[in-house]
Design an enzyme around this catalytic site. Structure first.
Site, PDB file in Angstrom:
ATOM      1  N   HIS A  86      -0.634  10.732  -2.232  1.00  0.00           N
ATOM      2  CA  HIS A  86      -2.349  10.607  -1.786  1.00  0.00           C
ATOM      3  C   HIS A  86      -2.941  11.664  -2.254  1.00  0.00           C
ATOM      4  O   HIS A  86      -4.319  11.836  -2.366  1.00  0.00           O
ATOM      5  CB  HIS A  86      -2.136   9.948  -0.538  1.00  0.00           C
ATOM      6  CG  HIS A  86      -3.235   8.968  -0.108  1.00  0.00           C
ATOM      7  ND1 HIS A  86      -4.335  10.171   0.805  1.00  0.00           N
ATOM      8  CD2 HIS A  86      -4.236   8.518  -0.454  1.00  0.00           C
ATOM      9  CE1 HIS A  86      -5.346   9.504   1.493  1.00  0.00           C
ATOM     10  NE2 HIS A  86      -5.493   8.492   0.603  1.00  0.00           N
TER      11      HIS A  86
ATOM     12  N   GLU B 168      -4.974   3.814  -8.176  1.00  0.00           N
ATOM     13  CA  GLU B 168      -5.666   5.011  -7.845  1.00  0.00           C
ATOM     14  C   GLU B 168      -5.890   5.887  -8.225  1.00  0.00           C
ATOM     15  O   GLU B 168      -5.161   6.512  -8.472  1.00  0.00           O
ATOM     16  CB  GLU B 168      -6.228   5.154  -6.497  1.00  0.00           C
ATOM     17  CG  GLU B 168      -6.751   5.322  -5.964  1.00  0.00           C
ATOM     18  CD  GLU B 168      -7.198   5.542  -4.721  1.00  0.00           C
ATOM     19  OE1 GLU B 168      -8.140   6.291  -3.990  1.00  0.00           O
ATOM     20  OE2 GLU B 168      -6.806   4.805  -3.928  1.00  0.00           O
TER      21      GLU B 168
ATOM     22  N   GLU C 293       0.830  -0.820  -4.846  1.00  0.00           N
ATOM     23  CA  GLU C 293      -0.345   0.375  -4.768  1.00  0.00           C
ATOM     24  C   GLU C 293      -0.153   1.862  -4.958  1.00  0.00           C
ATOM     25  O   GLU C 293       0.674   1.732  -4.109  1.00  0.00           O
ATOM     26  CB  GLU C 293      -1.477  -0.023  -3.913  1.00  0.00           C
ATOM     27  CG  GLU C 293      -2.759   1.051  -3.949  1.00  0.00           C
ATOM     28  CD  GLU C 293      -2.439   2.475  -3.419  1.00  0.00           C
ATOM     29  OE1 GLU C 293      -4.043   2.694  -3.391  1.00  0.00           O
ATOM     30  OE2 GLU C 293      -2.218   2.182  -2.695  1.00  0.00           O
TER      31      GLU C 293
ATOM     32  N   HIS D 136       1.180  -1.478  -0.004  1.00  0.00           N
ATOM     33  CA  HIS D 136       0.281   0.250  -0.008  1.00  0.00           C
ATOM     34  C   HIS D 136       0.784   1.617   0.289  1.00  0.00           C
ATOM     35  O   HIS D 136       1.134   1.398   1.243  1.00  0.00           O
ATOM     36  CB  HIS D 136      -0.776   0.245   1.118  1.00  0.00           C
ATOM     37  CG  HIS D 136      -1.996   1.538   1.580  1.00  0.00           C
ATOM     38  ND1 HIS D 136      -2.074   1.770   2.777  1.00  0.00           N
ATOM     39  CD2 HIS D 136      -2.804   1.190   0.575  1.00  0.00           C
ATOM     40  CE1 HIS D 136      -2.830   2.400   1.913  1.00  0.00           C
ATOM     41  NE2 HIS D 136      -3.286   2.756   1.179  1.00  0.00           N
TER      42      HIS D 136
ATOM     43  N   ASP E 291      -1.374   5.865  -6.062  1.00  0.00           N
ATOM     44  CA  ASP E 291      -2.123   7.159  -6.118  1.00  0.00           C
ATOM     45  C   ASP E 291      -1.519   8.077  -6.959  1.00  0.00           C
ATOM     46  O   ASP E 291      -0.650   7.977  -6.791  1.00  0.00           O
ATOM     47  CB  ASP E 291      -2.755   7.731  -4.561  1.00  0.00           C
ATOM     48  CG  ASP E 291      -3.129   6.534  -3.806  1.00  0.00           C
ATOM     49  OD1 ASP E 291      -4.207   5.791  -3.892  1.00  0.00           O
ATOM     50  OD2 ASP E 291      -2.511   6.437  -2.609  1.00  0.00           O
TER      51      ASP E 291
END
Length: 302
Positions: free
Chosen positions: A58, A126, A43, A16, A45
């Site tokens: 993020h 994301e 992952e 993450h 963002d």
């Protein structure tokens, strides 16, 4: 389903924002550590800068994870590269993980790191909304991936299996025009209007209006998953605990379950019991060690 398949005995493990338990999230060090830990995937963002570069962050603002302040979208890439994105964590970065000035990553930077893994790696992207650039964010992500050699039919770039995620149903529906449904993840969280309103720091009228919009978006996201419009469901761990029957229904209906953020040992066990396919965690080495224990020990761990 992504080209990277989990072994029958365990879910895939995604780091993450990189191995963000060890190093500052989204930094070069965090992703290199994730690869060293053996994470199946990572992952990230994405936000657009003022000059339309995709940076791994993020928050929509710089205040929490850098020595800068204000909106990310107001800065150029060059301006962001002058900021410190790693010192706030307080972790010393090994020399081979790059200098402090090299820790901010763009999407092409991350692809280069993953190419260097020497093995198949999954990448969960994301797309962060609301964005001042609206759906231009999605257009830019796809444009950059195509320039890097992304194949839409398999959603791969070299050794990298790419999937796309968003909480925003409009983003998900827009992506469906260009990306096969099996590579798109609709994110959902356990939201109540009261909790949202309290967390926004707004007055009761404005806060309530925004909270109601967010709650409506969650309902729309759940409908997308119930209808099978996408292949991946991305609930948060709190959602999993609260709505276990929904999770079972999605698994039985053929959705691939990707749960975030799973750090606690008991949460890992619950995900296994529910048939979750992919776990997103801040501590990939720790979760991998637990998953690789004999299943009889896992089943008795409480």
């Amino acid at each position: 389903m992504t080209p990277i398949e989990s072994a029958p005995q365990r879910p895939l493990v995604f780091a993450h924002r990189g191995a963000s338990g060890a190093f500052a999230e989204h930094t070069r060090a965090a992703y290199l550590q994730a690869l060293a830990d053996g994470a199946d995937g990572v992952e990230c963002d994405l936000h657009l800068t003022r000059d339309q570069h995709l940076v791994l962050l993020h928050d929509a603002t710089l205040d929490r994870t850098s020595d800068g302040t204000g909106p990310v979208a107001d800065r150029t890439l060059s301006e962001l590269q002058d900021l410190d994105f790693s010192s706030w964590k307080g972790a010393r970065i090994p020399d081979d993980f790059g200098a402090k000035s090299e820790q901010l990553l763009t999407l092409p930077d991350l692809l280069d790191l993953l190419r260097g893994a020497g093995r198949p790696v999954a990448l969960a992207i994301e797309l962060k909304h609301p964005s001042p650039y609206q759906l231009k964010l999605e257009d830019t992500v796809l444009e950059v991936l195509r320039s890097e050699g992304w194949d839409a039919a398999t959603s791969t770039v070299d050794n990298i299996a790419v999937t796309f995620m968003s909480f925003d149903p409009d983003s998900v529906r827009y992506l469906l025009q260009s990306v096969p449904a099996q590579f798109i993840c609709q994110l959902v969280d356990d939201l109540s209007v009261h909790e949202i309103r309290g967390g926004l720091g707004l007055g009761p009228i404005a806060g309530g209006a925004v909270a109601n919009v967010m709650k409506a978006a969650q309902t729309e996201a759940e409908d997308i998953l119930d209808n099978g419009d996408v292949g991946l469901a991305g609930p948060g761990m709190d959602y999993v605990k609260e709505y276990q029957s929904t999770i079972r229904h999605w698994v039985e209906a053929g959705r691939r379950l990707r749960v975030w953020t799973v750090d606690a040992a008991e949460d890992v066990v619950l995900c296994q019991q529910l048939g979750v396919h992919e776990i997103t965690t801040n501590v990939p080495a720790q979760v991998l060690a637990q998953l690789n224990e004999p299943s009889v020990e896992l089943s008795h761990r409480k």
